[in-house]
Design a protein around this motif. Structure first.
Motif, PDB file in Angstrom:
ATOM      1  N   ASP A  13       0.838  -1.219   0.000  1.00  0.00           N
ATOM      2  CA  ASP A  13       0.000   0.000   0.000  1.00  0.00           C
ATOM      3  C   ASP A  13       0.868   1.262   0.000  1.00  0.00           C
ATOM      4  O   ASP A  13       0.660   2.203  -0.781  1.00  0.00           O
ATOM      5  CB  ASP A  13      -0.912  -0.021   1.212  1.00  0.00           C
ATOM      6  N   GLU A  14       1.909   1.242   0.867  1.00  0.00           N
ATOM      7  CA  GLU A  14       2.811   2.397   0.932  1.00  0.00           C
ATOM      8  C   GLU A  14       3.624   2.536  -0.347  1.00  0.00           C
ATOM      9  O   GLU A  14       3.882   3.633  -0.820  1.00  0.00           O
ATOM     10  CB  GLU A  14       3.742   2.255   2.149  1.00  0.00           C
ATOM     11  N   GLU A  15       4.063   1.427  -0.895  1.00  0.00           N
ATOM     12  CA  GLU A  15       4.861   1.470  -2.127  1.00  0.00           C
ATOM     13  C   GLU A  15       4.041   2.012  -3.294  1.00  0.00           C
ATOM     14  O   GLU A  15       4.535   2.825  -4.079  1.00  0.00           O
ATOM     15  CB  GLU A  15       5.386   0.067  -2.454  1.00  0.00           C
ATOM     16  N   MET A  16       2.790   1.538  -3.406  1.00  0.00           N
ATOM     17  CA  MET A  16       1.922   2.021  -4.485  1.00  0.00           C
ATOM     18  C   MET A  16       1.666   3.523  -4.331  1.00  0.00           C
ATOM     19  O   MET A  16       1.697   4.282  -5.307  1.00  0.00           O
ATOM     20  CB  MET A  16       0.587   1.280  -4.476  1.00  0.00           C
ATOM     21  N   ARG A  17       1.424   3.951  -3.107  1.00  0.00           N
ATOM     22  CA  ARG A  17       1.169   5.372  -2.860  1.00  0.00           C
ATOM     23  C   ARG A  17       2.396   6.201  -3.223  1.00  0.00           C
ATOM     24  O   ARG A  17       2.301   7.229  -3.905  1.00  0.00           O
ATOM     25  CB  ARG A  17       0.776   5.578  -1.393  1.00  0.00           C
ATOM     26  N   SER A  18       3.564   5.755  -2.794  1.00  0.00           N
ATOM     27  CA  SER A  18       4.799   6.480  -3.060  1.00  0.00           C
ATOM     28  C   SER A  18       5.106   6.533  -4.559  1.00  0.00           C
ATOM     29  O   SER A  18       5.455   7.582  -5.098  1.00  0.00           O
ATOM     30  CB  SER A  18       5.955   5.814  -2.303  1.00  0.00           C
ATOM     31  N   ALA A  19       4.934   5.394  -5.239  1.00  0.00           N
ATOM     32  CA  ALA A  19       5.225   5.339  -6.683  1.00  0.00           C
ATOM     33  C   ALA A  19       4.257   6.211  -7.471  1.00  0.00           C
ATOM     34  O   ALA A  19       4.646   6.892  -8.428  1.00  0.00           O
ATOM     35  CB  ALA A  19       5.169   3.891  -7.164  1.00  0.00           C
ATOM     36  N   TYR A  20       3.003   6.184  -7.052  1.00  0.00           N
ATOM     37  CA  TYR A  20       1.999   6.967  -7.783  1.00  0.00           C
ATOM     38  C   TYR A  20       2.226   8.461  -7.589  1.00  0.00           C
ATOM     39  O   TYR A  20       2.093   9.251  -8.530  1.00  0.00           O
ATOM     40  CB  TYR A  20       0.595   6.587  -7.314  1.00  0.00           C
ATOM     41  N   ILE A  21       2.603   8.860  -6.379  1.00  0.00           N
ATOM     42  CA  ILE A  21       2.872  10.283  -6.131  1.00  0.00           C
ATOM     43  C   ILE A  21       4.080  10.735  -6.942  1.00  0.00           C
ATOM     44  O   ILE A  21       4.078  11.824  -7.529  1.00  0.00           O
ATOM     45  CB  ILE A  21       3.091  10.518  -4.611  1.00  0.00           C
ATOM     46  N   ASP A  22       5.118   9.895  -6.982  1.00  0.00           N
ATOM     47  CA  ASP A  22       6.312  10.237  -7.775  1.00  0.00           C
ATOM     48  C   ASP A  22       5.948  10.405  -9.247  1.00  0.00           C
ATOM     49  O   ASP A  22       6.396  11.342  -9.918  1.00  0.00           O
ATOM     50  CB  ASP A  22       7.387   9.150  -7.628  1.00  0.00           C
ATOM     51  N   TYR A  23       5.128   9.469  -9.741  1.00  0.00           N
ATOM     52  CA  TYR A  23       4.709   9.528 -11.144  1.00  0.00           C
ATOM     53  C   TYR A  23       3.863  10.780 -11.410  1.00  0.00           C
ATOM     54  O   TYR A  23       4.078  11.518 -12.368  1.00  0.00           O
ATOM     55  CB  TYR A  23       3.915   8.276 -11.506  1.00  0.00           C
ATOM     56  N   SER A  24       2.897  11.033 -10.522  1.00  0.00           N
ATOM     57  CA  SER A  24       2.003  12.166 -10.727  1.00  0.00           C
ATOM     58  C   SER A  24       2.763  13.480 -10.669  1.00  0.00           C
ATOM     59  O   SER A  24       2.520  14.393 -11.469  1.00  0.00           O
ATOM     60  CB  SER A  24       0.868  12.151  -9.701  1.00  0.00           C
ATOM     61  N   MET A  25       3.705  13.612  -9.744  1.00  0.00           N
ATOM     62  CA  MET A  25       4.474  14.847  -9.663  1.00  0.00           C
ATOM     63  C   MET A  25       5.354  15.026 -10.887  1.00  0.00           C
ATOM     64  O   MET A  25       5.570  16.147 -11.361  1.00  0.00           O
ATOM     65  CB  MET A  25       5.335  14.862  -8.397  1.00  0.00           C
TER      66      MET A  25
END
Length: 856
Positions: A13-25
């Motif tokens: 859950d944390e990895e998906m959140r972190s990866a998605y935020i990195d991608y979105s930014m």
């Protein structure tokens, strides 16, 4: 698994959140959103910088687009080639960008949605205006960063003298957010920025005095101002756009809607196809043909109308069901210091000025450093030139350049840089002329250094420089606004923008109307050559002319009893010599209805004015109705019922009164009645009225009504066989409403029945039209005043059973000479104003002169 390998357990859950935020930014910062400073996304910035790298300036030959795309891909933008080429193509399309940045040669697509040619076929170079974005890039004005493989440096932002975010807008979809910024007019934006620099406390409303609204590259019309105002104030809003459409008579009796500009980002071919489908499905009626006549000279879409179609109604349906009306959802989100921020109009201007201020400071610091470095060298060269013999001797005695430099430093107290410049000095610099040039250059440099230091020490001077550079940009690239602003009916702000000047409203007999500046109706001296009058259609003539002001209202009444409104400034403007526009195209008039009367009203919103003014109407069957003007003070697009007209009846006249005027009505049988309008009580808008005059004969009918303010005006009556006369108002005694009336003309077989009654003065003209189309114009003052019961004099000689069809009181244009009217045989028509046919007998049938009882 080997001993060296290790598995680290992580929370998915944390990895998906972190990866998605990195991608979105990454998408937000590096792809989808523009920078508030230069208004560019990274791909656009890299395309422009790459083109500058290649040297494809506006004054250099074009280069293949594939070469430019390849260069940008290889050096700065590690994505697909279509992303770069598509961005470059859009920057070259004049219908996509208000101020295109790329000068394209070849097929770069079309407003119909056609794809551009492949990049191997097209060629490109920078537009001149794009060079203003890149100006001073070599003067350390902006920060540079490493490219994707750390092999080159690229600018993080462009110095830009152009407020790119405002003038060209931007659109993009990021992750969880989007931006959609409209373009604006460069001239207006520069004026707005200058106003902000002069007054930092200026609010959005103050800026809107300069920046009126978005200005789209395709022109068209911004319909309504609420969305614009909201977008400017909050950064979010909805701007409604409408196509620019005119009505045109393409052939006799056949009209068409011509569209010359369409809303921004509308695909013209798709719009035409969808419109044709709606016509075929019956959702839009009244269109007989639809074709695209656009060419290299401009856009022209023709909606040919059926003969019974009402142009205004059809156009409103097109606005409702097709992309001729569309909206632009404004969402001003841009990157401010790397973060997405919603911006209003002032925010965008503030950030641009801050950026330009930083650019000016950094450019000045760079120029100062370069100037001081050059001055330092010049000081050394001047020392050397003053001691040239010793310097030459010292250099000749040295075994190497390094030794010579050391000796010079020791002897003259020079720096390493100065001594190197002296050693490398050319022999031609030893001449006296060159030495003078050195001193002149040094003195000029010292002035420059002092000026640059003054700039760095004064924010006021830096702001003046920003304004001067913007003024240069405005002067060189500024243009007129393309998108016209049209304020909707419920937005009265337009009155603040339109001066309340006096204008002349002219309406022809056939219903053509126009508004002309009062200055065009100049006064000419006697003996002048005259001016060309209004250009009317065959058999048409100017019937109504009155002076009004732009803020007044025009009330229009039809024979079915409907009332329509029009602001005077909404009347199409035209020169004195033009014919104007057909009035039925300006209002939603039913096909079986016709216009009967016009009233010029000062103000329908002033309570005191509308409470003390009345509208008097009369019908063919002798009904009269009086209503307060207040009942007509709430305009509707489709009009309202002004009077309930009974079956078999039609509205004839409508007049504006003050409540104390006198009314005269005339009958076909030659009778007339005069009574005070106070005898008519005012009633509601939907009432049908009361009896104004009694019709003794079922075949009789009212031919007209006049409103008499004083005894100065005369009463003129005309009969069907060409007889008429002028009488004093005082000859008609005042009676009660509803009587049978008194004789106004002695109707005989020779005179024919009465067809018109007009109140006239010596300054008026009379236009008479016969059923065979013959017209005659005469001066009223050529007719002498006669008794009330006479049969009058012959006004026009009628031939072959012809009769008079209509009589109109017209404006006497003293700038136009009288024309000789000809009959059907080509012979001049002579007005007979002799008394040979007059009958001065006294009134007969006294009983008929008496008034019957009042009846409602």
């Amino acid at each position: 698994m080997s001993d060296t390998e290790k598995i680290i357990k992580i929370n998915i859950d944390e990895e998906m959140r972190s990866a998605y935020i990195d991608y979105s930014m990454s998408v937000i910062v590096s792809r989808a959103l523009p920078d508030v400073r230069d208004g560019l996304k990274p791909v656009h910035r890299r395309v422009l910088y790459g083109m500058q790298d290649l040297g494809v300036y506006s004054n250099k030959p074009y280069k293949k687009s594939a070469r430019i795309v390849g260069d940008v891909l290889g050096k700065y933008h590690p994505h697909g080639d279509s992303s770069v080429y598509d961005a470059m193509v859009r920057m070259a399309q004049p219908w996509s960008l208000r101020y295109p940045m790329v000068d394209g040669q070849g097929n770069f697509g079309s407003v119909d949605g056609d794809s551009p040619a492949a990049m191997r076929y097209t060629e490109s170079r920078l537009q001149k205006i794009a060079e203003e974005l890149l100006a001073d890039l070599d003067k350390e004005t902006v920060d540079f960063s490493l490219n994707f493989d750390d092999s080159l440096m690229e600018p993080t932002v462009l110095p830009t003298k152009i407020p790119g975010l405002l003038v060209n807008g931007a659109s993009g979809i990021a992750v969880g957010m989007a931006t959609n910024m409209p373009p604006h007019n460069l001239t207006e934006v520069v004026d707005g920025i200058a106003a902000y620099i002069d007054n930092r406390d200026i609010d959005v409303a103050g800026l809107m005095e300069y920046i009126k609204a978005p200005d789209f590259p395709t022109g068209a019309v911004i319909y309504g101002y609420d969305g614009v105002k909201e977008a400017f104030e909050t950064g979010r809003g909805r701007v409604i756009m409408r196509a620019k459409a005119i009505f045109e008579e393409i052939r006799e009796g056949k009209e068409a809607i011509i569209v010359t500009e369409i809303p921004y980002q509308v695909n013209k071919a798709d719009m035409i196809k969808k419109t044709a489908d709606l016509v075929n499905e019956g959702k839009i009626s009244g269109i007989s043909d639809l074709r695209d006549e656009s060419d290299r000279n401009g856009m022209r879409i023709v909606y040919e109308l059926k003969r019974d179609a009402i142009p205004n109604v059809v156009l409103n349906k097109l606005f409702k069901y097709t992309a001729l009306q569309s909206s632009f959802p404004v969402n001003n989100i841009a990157l401010v210091k790397g973060r997405p921020v919603a911006l209003n109009l002032k925010d965008m201007i503030v950030h641009f000025v801050e950026h330009r201020h930083e650019v000016v400071v950094r450019r000045t610091q760079f120029e100062l450093r370069k100037a001081e470095e050059r001055a330092h060298i010049l000081e050394g060269l001047i020392i050397a030139s003053d001691n040239i013999d010793e310097v030459i001797k010292l250099i000749r005695a040295s075994k190497s350049p390094d030794e010579a430099r050391d000796k010079l430093i020791a002897r003259f107290d020079l720096t390493e840089i100065q001594s190197r410049a002296i050693v490398e000095m050319r022999l031609r610099q030893l001449t006296g002329l060159e030495q003078d040039k050195l001193r002149a250059e040094y003195e000029e440099l010292m002035k420059t250094i002092a000026d640059l230091k003054d700039i760095l020490g004064s924010e006021e001077r830096r702001m003046e420089i920003i304004k001067e550079e913007l003024a240069y940009v405005k002067d060189k690239y500024g243009d007129e606004r393309r998108s016209r602003i049209e304020y909707s009916a419920n937005e009265m702000r337009i009155e603040d923008l339109i001066p309340d000047n006096e204008v002349v409203i002219t309406i022809s007999h056939a219903g053509y109307i126009k508004r002309t500046s009062l200055d065009e109706y100049r006064v000419q001296s006697r003996g002048g050559v005259g001016a060309k009058g209004s250009a009317t259609r065959d058999k048409d003539f100017l019937e109504h002319l009155f002076v009004s002001t732009n803020h007044n209202w025009l009330l229009i009444f039809t024979e079915k009893g409907k009332c329509f409104w029009m602001r005077i400034f909404e009347v199409p403007e035209g020169a004195k010599a033009t014919k104007g526009r057909a009035l039925q195209n300006l209002i939603n008039l039913e096909s079986d209805d016709s216009i009967k009367a016009f009233i010029n009203v000062k103000d329908i919103k002033d309570p005191e004015y509308i409470e003390n003014k009345y509208i008097i109407m009369c019908t063919k069957n002798g009904v009269i109705k009086k209503t307060k003007l207040e009942a007509y003070s709430r305009p509707r697009t489709n009009g309202i019922n002004a009077i309930t007209v009974r079956d078999g009846d039609v509205l004839l006249e409508a007049k504006l009164t003050n409540g104390t005027n006198e009314i005269m009505m005339a009958l076909k049988s030659g009778k007339s009645i005069r009574f005070n309008e106070e005898k008519v009580r005012f009633m509601g808008r939907t009432a049908s009225g009361v009896r104004g005059i009694t019709l003794a004969n079922p075949k009789d009918e009212v031919v007209g009504m006049i409103c008499v303010e004083s005894d100065e005006a005369n009463v003129l009556v005309v009969s069907s066989n060409g007889y008429g006369k002028r009488s004093e108002v005082a000859d008609y005694r005042i009676t009660n409403r509803g009587g049978k009336g008194v004789k106004t003309i002695n109707v005989t077989e020779k005179t024919g029945s009465l067809i018109a009654i007009k109140n006239v003065t010596d300054e008026d003209d009379l236009m008479i039209i016969t059923k065979k189309g013959i017209t005659i114009r005469m001066h009223v003052d050529a007719l002498r005043i006669m008794g009330r019961a006479t049969q009058g004099v012959r006004l026009i000689s009628l031939r072959g059973g012809d009769e008079i069809a209509a009589v109109a009181k017209v404006y006497r244009d003293r700038d136009v000479e009288d024309e000789v009217e000809l009959d059907e045989d080509g012979n001049p028509i002579v007005m007979d104003v002799t008394d040979a046919d007059s009958d001065d007998s006294t009134e007969a049938n006294t009983a008929s002169d008496t008034d019957s009882s009042e009846e409602e």
